[in-house]
Design a protein around this motif. Sequence first.
Motif, PDB file in Angstrom:
ATOM      1  N   MET A 147      60.884  29.962  16.295  1.00 58.82           N
ATOM      2  CA  MET A 147      60.005  29.613  15.284  1.00 58.82           C
ATOM      3  C   MET A 147      59.112  28.284  15.650  1.00 58.82           C
ATOM      4  N   GLY A 148      57.938  28.353  15.457  1.00 57.81           N
ATOM      5  CA  GLY A 148      57.154  27.083  15.691  1.00 57.81           C
ATOM      6  C   GLY A 148      57.157  26.051  14.683  1.00 57.81           C
ATOM      7  N   ASP A 149      56.413  25.209  14.935  1.00 63.32           N
ATOM      8  CA  ASP A 149      56.166  24.144  13.786  1.00 63.32           C
ATOM      9  C   ASP A 149      55.497  24.551  12.900  1.00 63.32           C
ATOM     10  N   ARG A 150      55.652  23.962  11.543  1.00 62.20           N
ATOM     11  CA  ARG A 150      54.765  24.227  10.410  1.00 62.20           C
ATOM     12  C   ARG A 150      54.314  22.673  10.006  1.00 62.20           C
ATOM     13  N   TRP A 151      52.915  22.997   9.723  1.00 66.36           N
ATOM     14  CA  TRP A 151      52.288  21.642   9.304  1.00 66.36           C
ATOM     15  C   TRP A 151      52.010  21.513   7.724  1.00 66.36           C
ATOM     16  N   GLN A 152      52.052  20.346   7.193  1.00 64.70           N
ATOM     17  CA  GLN A 152      51.528  20.188   5.830  1.00 64.70           C
ATOM     18  C   GLN A 152      49.960  19.433   6.340  1.00 64.70           C
ATOM     19  N   VAL A 153      48.940  20.148   5.879  1.00 70.07           N
ATOM     20  CA  VAL A 153      47.541  19.460   5.880  1.00 70.07           C
ATOM     21  C   VAL A 153      46.967  19.080   4.630  1.00 70.07           C
ATOM     22  N   GLU A 154      46.454  17.752   4.531  1.00 68.69           N
ATOM     23  CA  GLU A 154      45.836  17.016   3.643  1.00 68.69           C
ATOM     24  C   GLU A 154      44.599  16.451   3.877  1.00 68.69           C
ATOM     25  N   VAL A 155      43.540  16.465   2.983  1.00 64.43           N
ATOM     26  CA  VAL A 155      42.331  15.950   3.164  1.00 64.43           C
ATOM     27  C   VAL A 155      42.278  14.888   2.061  1.00 64.43           C
ATOM     28  N   ASP A 156      42.007  13.719   2.350  1.00 66.29           N
ATOM     29  CA  ASP A 156      41.749  12.574   1.311  1.00 66.29           C
ATOM     30  C   ASP A 156      40.280  12.634   0.787  1.00 66.29           C
ATOM     31  N   ARG A 157      40.149  13.409  -0.347  1.00 70.36           N
ATOM     32  CA  ARG A 157      38.736  13.529  -0.711  1.00 70.36           C
ATOM     33  C   ARG A 157      38.050  12.227  -1.167  1.00 70.36           C
ATOM     34  N   GLY A 158      38.821  11.243  -1.424  1.00 70.55           N
ATOM     35  CA  GLY A 158      38.093  10.057  -1.593  1.00 70.55           C
ATOM     36  C   GLY A 158      37.526   9.338  -0.635  1.00 70.55           C
ATOM     37  N   VAL A 159      37.921  10.059   0.687  1.00 71.30           N
ATOM     38  CA  VAL A 159      37.490   9.308   1.959  1.00 71.30           C
ATOM     39  C   VAL A 159      36.420  10.116   2.709  1.00 71.30           C
ATOM     40  N   CYS A 160      36.624  11.777   2.334  1.00 71.38           N
ATOM     41  CA  CYS A 160      35.826  12.781   2.914  1.00 71.38           C
ATOM     42  C   CYS A 160      34.341  12.585   2.631  1.00 71.38           C
ATOM     43  N   ILE A 161      33.579  12.587   3.732  1.00 70.81           N
ATOM     44  CA  ILE A 161      32.002  12.428   3.529  1.00 70.81           C
ATOM     45  C   ILE A 161      31.442  13.873   3.729  1.00 70.81           C
ATOM     46  N   SER A 219      56.139  20.020   8.540  1.00 68.56           N
ATOM     47  CA  SER A 219      56.630  20.632   6.965  1.00 68.56           C
ATOM     48  C   SER A 219      58.279  19.933   6.501  1.00 68.56           C
ATOM     49  N   GLY A 220      58.359  20.024   5.091  1.00 68.58           N
ATOM     50  CA  GLY A 220      59.523  19.434   4.913  1.00 68.58           C
ATOM     51  C   GLY A 220      59.595  17.775   4.968  1.00 68.58           C
ATOM     52  N   GLY A 221      58.546  17.068   4.907  1.00 70.01           N
ATOM     53  CA  GLY A 221      58.666  15.708   4.856  1.00 70.01           C
ATOM     54  C   GLY A 221      58.882  14.958   6.349  1.00 70.01           C
ATOM     55  N   GLY A 222      58.628  15.893   7.332  1.00 73.42           N
ATOM     56  CA  GLY A 222      58.710  15.418   8.664  1.00 73.42           C
ATOM     57  C   GLY A 222      58.084  14.502   9.098  1.00 73.42           C
ATOM     58  N   ALA A 223      57.884  14.377  10.434  1.00 80.39           N
ATOM     59  CA  ALA A 223      57.034  13.336  11.158  1.00 80.39           C
ATOM     60  C   ALA A 223      55.573  13.244  10.932  1.00 80.39           C
ATOM     61  N   VAL A 224      54.707  12.317  10.972  1.00 82.48           N
ATOM     62  CA  VAL A 224      53.483  12.281  11.039  1.00 82.48           C
ATOM     63  C   VAL A 224      53.044  12.931  12.376  1.00 82.48           C
ATOM     64  N   VAL A 225      52.050  13.817  12.316  1.00 78.93           N
ATOM     65  CA  VAL A 225      51.582  14.440  13.458  1.00 78.93           C
ATOM     66  C   VAL A 225      50.156  13.697  13.622  1.00 78.93           C
ATOM     67  N   PHE A 226      49.513  13.393  12.746  1.00 76.09           N
ATOM     68  CA  PHE A 226      47.895  12.773  12.692  1.00 76.09           C
ATOM     69  C   PHE A 226      47.727  12.210  11.576  1.00 76.09           C
ATOM     70  N   PRO A 227      47.166  10.895  11.175  1.00 79.56           N
ATOM     71  CA  PRO A 227      46.899  10.038  12.337  1.00 79.56           C
ATOM     72  C   PRO A 227      48.166   9.234  13.133  1.00 79.56           C
ATOM     73  N   PRO A 228      48.074   8.784  14.166  1.00 77.91           N
ATOM     74  CA  PRO A 228      49.139   8.227  14.661  1.00 77.91           C
ATOM     75  C   PRO A 228      49.292   7.124  13.939  1.00 77.91           C
ATOM     76  N   GLU A 229      50.617   6.944  13.832  1.00 79.62           N
ATOM     77  CA  GLU A 229      51.261   5.660  13.140  1.00 79.62           C
ATOM     78  C   GLU A 229      50.781   4.652  14.091  1.00 79.62           C
ATOM     79  N   GLU A 230      50.482   3.342  13.521  1.00 79.15           N
ATOM     80  CA  GLU A 230      50.295   2.110  14.297  1.00 79.15           C
ATOM     81  C   GLU A 230      51.474   1.595  14.655  1.00 79.15           C
ATOM     82  N   PRO A 231      51.773   0.995  15.951  1.00 77.57           N
ATOM     83  CA  PRO A 231      52.751   0.256  16.558  1.00 77.57           C
ATOM     84  C   PRO A 231      53.378  -0.746  15.564  1.00 77.57           C
ATOM     85  N   GLY A 232      54.586  -0.694  15.145  1.00 76.85           N
ATOM     86  CA  GLY A 232      55.057  -1.964  14.416  1.00 76.85           C
ATOM     87  C   GLY A 232      54.831  -1.570  12.842  1.00 76.85           C
ATOM     88  N   ALA A 233      54.257  -0.584  12.575  1.00 85.11           N
ATOM     89  CA  ALA A 233      53.776  -0.086  11.026  1.00 85.11           C
ATOM     90  C   ALA A 233      54.961   0.377  10.397  1.00 85.11           C
TER      91      ALA A 233
END
Length: 80
Positions: free
Chosen positions: A1-15, A66-80
């Motif tokens: 079974m492959g990875d599942r992703w949760q996808v969100e769009v910040d509509r306050g940022v979307c142009i 999915s399931g509160g897993g790791a961030v796929v995108f955007p990459p986290e800043e080093p040291g963040a």
Amino acid sequence: MGDRWQVEVDRGVCIGSGMCVSSAPGGFTLDTARQSHPTEPETDANDDVLAAAEGCPVEAISIRRSGGGAVVFPPEEPGA
């Protein structure tokens, strides 16, 4: 079974450029206000959705495993 992703769009940022719809036509739609929405809030991991997130001119799209897993995108800043 492959990875599942949760996808969100910040509509306050979307142009409403529509680049996400062009990159992943099955993954995103624009509403009447030209705001992007993921077609499904959870999807199988796929290159088109990742390309849409990477190509968003304002980085309004975020992807997590999915399931509160790791961030796929955007990459986290080093040291963040």
